[in-house]
Design a protein around this motif. Structure first.
Motif, PDB file in Angstrom:
ATOM      1  N   LEU A  19       0.797  -1.261  -0.084  1.00  0.00           N
ATOM      2  CA  LEU A  19       0.086  -0.047   0.143  1.00  0.00           C
ATOM      3  C   LEU A  19       0.849   1.199  -0.063  1.00  0.00           C
ATOM      4  CD1 LEU A  19      -2.781  -1.135   2.680  1.00  0.00           C
ATOM      5  CD2 LEU A  19      -3.105  -0.528  -0.041  1.00  0.00           C
ATOM      6  N   LEU A  20       1.969   1.264   0.858  1.00  0.00           N
ATOM      7  CA  LEU A  20       2.724   2.429   0.812  1.00  0.00           C
ATOM      8  C   LEU A  20       3.325   2.612  -0.414  1.00  0.00           C
ATOM      9  CD1 LEU A  20       4.227   1.888   4.423  1.00  0.00           C
ATOM     10  CD2 LEU A  20       2.910   3.770   3.899  1.00  0.00           C
ATOM     11  N   ASP A  21       4.137   1.429  -0.861  1.00  0.00           N
ATOM     12  CA  ASP A  21       4.600   1.558  -2.319  1.00  0.00           C
ATOM     13  C   ASP A  21       3.630   1.995  -3.559  1.00  0.00           C
ATOM     14  OD1 ASP A  21       6.790   0.640  -1.218  1.00  0.00           O
ATOM     15  OD2 ASP A  21       6.599  -1.568  -2.037  1.00  0.00           O
ATOM     16  N   LEU A  22       2.665   1.712  -3.372  1.00  0.00           N
ATOM     17  CA  LEU A  22       1.527   2.310  -4.220  1.00  0.00           C
ATOM     18  C   LEU A  22       0.916   3.776  -3.973  1.00  0.00           C
ATOM     19  CD1 LEU A  22      -0.675  -0.922  -4.766  1.00  0.00           C
ATOM     20  CD2 LEU A  22       0.772  -0.004  -6.383  1.00  0.00           C
ATOM     21  N   GLY A  23       1.571   4.327  -2.929  1.00  0.00           N
ATOM     22  CA  GLY A  23       1.265   5.759  -2.800  1.00  0.00           C
ATOM     23  C   GLY A  23       0.300   6.010  -1.550  1.00  0.00           C
ATOM     24  N   ALA A  24      -0.158   5.210  -0.766  1.00  0.00           N
ATOM     25  CA  ALA A  24      -0.984   5.270   0.393  1.00  0.00           C
ATOM     26  C   ALA A  24      -0.066   6.390   1.296  1.00  0.00           C
ATOM     27  CB  ALA A  24      -1.183   3.972   1.022  1.00  0.00           C
ATOM     28  N   ASP A  25      -0.886   7.354   1.726  1.00  0.00           N
ATOM     29  CA  ASP A  25      -0.054   8.347   2.560  1.00  0.00           C
ATOM     30  C   ASP A  25      -0.561   8.273   4.093  1.00  0.00           C
ATOM     31  OD1 ASP A  25       0.945  10.574   3.783  1.00  0.00           O
ATOM     32  OD2 ASP A  25      -0.168  12.121   2.429  1.00  0.00           O
ATOM     33  N   MET A  52       6.890   0.315   8.610  1.00  0.00           N
ATOM     34  CA  MET A  52       7.498   1.657   8.042  1.00  0.00           C
ATOM     35  C   MET A  52       8.782   1.682   8.675  1.00  0.00           C
ATOM     36  SD  MET A  52       4.319   4.538   8.311  1.00  0.00           S
ATOM     37  CE  MET A  52       5.217   5.635   7.460  1.00  0.00           C
ATOM     38  N   ALA A  53       9.022   1.237   9.907  1.00  0.00           N
ATOM     39  CA  ALA A  53      10.332   1.470  10.693  1.00  0.00           C
ATOM     40  C   ALA A  53      11.224   0.465   9.972  1.00  0.00           C
ATOM     41  CB  ALA A  53      10.024   1.083  12.330  1.00  0.00           C
ATOM     42  N   ASP A  54      10.806  -0.709   9.506  1.00  0.00           N
ATOM     43  CA  ASP A  54      11.718  -1.718   8.994  1.00  0.00           C
ATOM     44  C   ASP A  54      12.166  -1.478   7.679  1.00  0.00           C
ATOM     45  OD1 ASP A  54      11.533  -3.014  11.470  1.00  0.00           O
ATOM     46  OD2 ASP A  54      10.090  -4.486  10.846  1.00  0.00           O
ATOM     47  N   THR A  55      11.779  -0.317   6.815  1.00  0.00           N
ATOM     48  CA  THR A  55      11.978  -0.059   5.593  1.00  0.00           C
ATOM     49  C   THR A  55      12.868   1.443   5.594  1.00  0.00           C
ATOM     50  OG1 THR A  55      10.211  -1.474   4.745  1.00  0.00           O
ATOM     51  CG2 THR A  55      11.244   0.116   3.257  1.00  0.00           C
ATOM     52  N   PRO A  56      13.926   1.378   5.362  1.00  0.00           N
ATOM     53  CA  PRO A  56      14.488   2.870   5.448  1.00  0.00           C
ATOM     54  C   PRO A  56      14.046   4.010   5.007  1.00  0.00           C
ATOM     55  CG  PRO A  56      16.204   1.322   5.100  1.00  0.00           C
ATOM     56  CD  PRO A  56      14.957   0.404   4.964  1.00  0.00           C
ATOM     57  N   ALA A  57      13.463   3.736   3.923  1.00  0.00           N
ATOM     58  CA  ALA A  57      12.691   4.969   3.095  1.00  0.00           C
ATOM     59  C   ALA A  57      11.511   5.450   3.730  1.00  0.00           C
ATOM     60  CB  ALA A  57      12.576   4.450   1.654  1.00  0.00           C
ATOM     61  N   TYR A  58      11.001   4.256   4.482  1.00  0.00           N
ATOM     62  CA  TYR A  58       9.439   4.686   5.209  1.00  0.00           C
ATOM     63  C   TYR A  58       9.914   5.047   6.632  1.00  0.00           C
ATOM     64  CZ  TYR A  58       7.075   2.830   1.036  1.00  0.00           C
ATOM     65  OH  TYR A  58       6.618   2.483  -0.157  1.00  0.00           O
ATOM     66  N   PHE A  59      10.932   4.868   7.063  1.00  0.00           N
ATOM     67  CA  PHE A  59      11.316   4.862   8.588  1.00  0.00           C
ATOM     68  C   PHE A  59      11.559   6.624   8.635  1.00  0.00           C
ATOM     69  CE2 PHE A  59      14.633   5.175  12.133  1.00  0.00           C
ATOM     70  CZ  PHE A  59      13.380   4.826  13.172  1.00  0.00           C
ATOM     71  N   ALA A  60      11.909   7.224   7.572  1.00  0.00           N
ATOM     72  CA  ALA A  60      12.173   8.572   7.617  1.00  0.00           C
ATOM     73  C   ALA A  60      10.778   9.138   7.574  1.00  0.00           C
ATOM     74  CB  ALA A  60      12.948   8.856   6.094  1.00  0.00           C
TER      75      ALA A  60
END
Length: 148
Positions: A19-25, A52-60
């Motif tokens: 979902l995050l990869d597809l653009g969910a905000d 989110m915490a386990d994926t560097p781009a999403y952790f930011a």
């Protein structure tokens, strides 16, 4: 496999990352100004935070969203502490610790004070107050280790 099995948790994390990869905000707000991160913290659903915490781009991104306040001026960390949701508290504390690690030694005391102020409610309560009043000793200990 039950709802809380490791396999189910991995599957939830995969779905969330898709979902995050597809653009969910996760910063979008509901009518009461609560983000998905705050709602996950309130309802003890750490899968979003952990994914989110386990994926560097999403952790930011999580680090940027976590301090956002609801209409009641509560942050995700405050709500997680209030509800005694330790896994959520742990992930959100990792956000604060990452911010502190990124700062130089001279800036750290000011950042700790800023984190304390950020997560304080209008009544002046901190996440430690909320966790203590509601009897979540594990949350209190984790918050104290982080410094908030």
């Amino acid at each position: 496999a039950g709802d809380n099995s490791p396999a189910e948790a991995r599957q939830r994390a995969r779905r969330i990352r898709i979902l995050l990869d597809l653009g969910a905000d996760p910063a979008l707000r509901c009518s009461r100004s609560r983000t998905a991160v705050l709602l996950a913290s309130e309802y003890d659903q750490p899968a979003l935070l952990e994914a989110m915490a386990d994926t560097p781009a999403y952790f930011a991104r999580l680090r940027a969203i976590a301090p956002l306040r609801s209409i009641n001026r509560e942050t995700a960390l405050y709500v997680a502490a209030l509800k005694g949701n330790l896994r959520c508290v742990e992930v959100l504390c990792r956000c604060i610790e990452a911010d502190l690690e990124d700062a130089d030694a001279l800036a750290r005391p000011a950042l700790v004070e800023e984190a304390r102020a950020t997560h304080r409610t209008l009544r002046g309560w901190t996440p430690v107050h909320a966790a203590a009043v509601h009897g979540s000793i594990d949350c209190v200990q984790r918050l104290i280790r982080t410094g908030v």
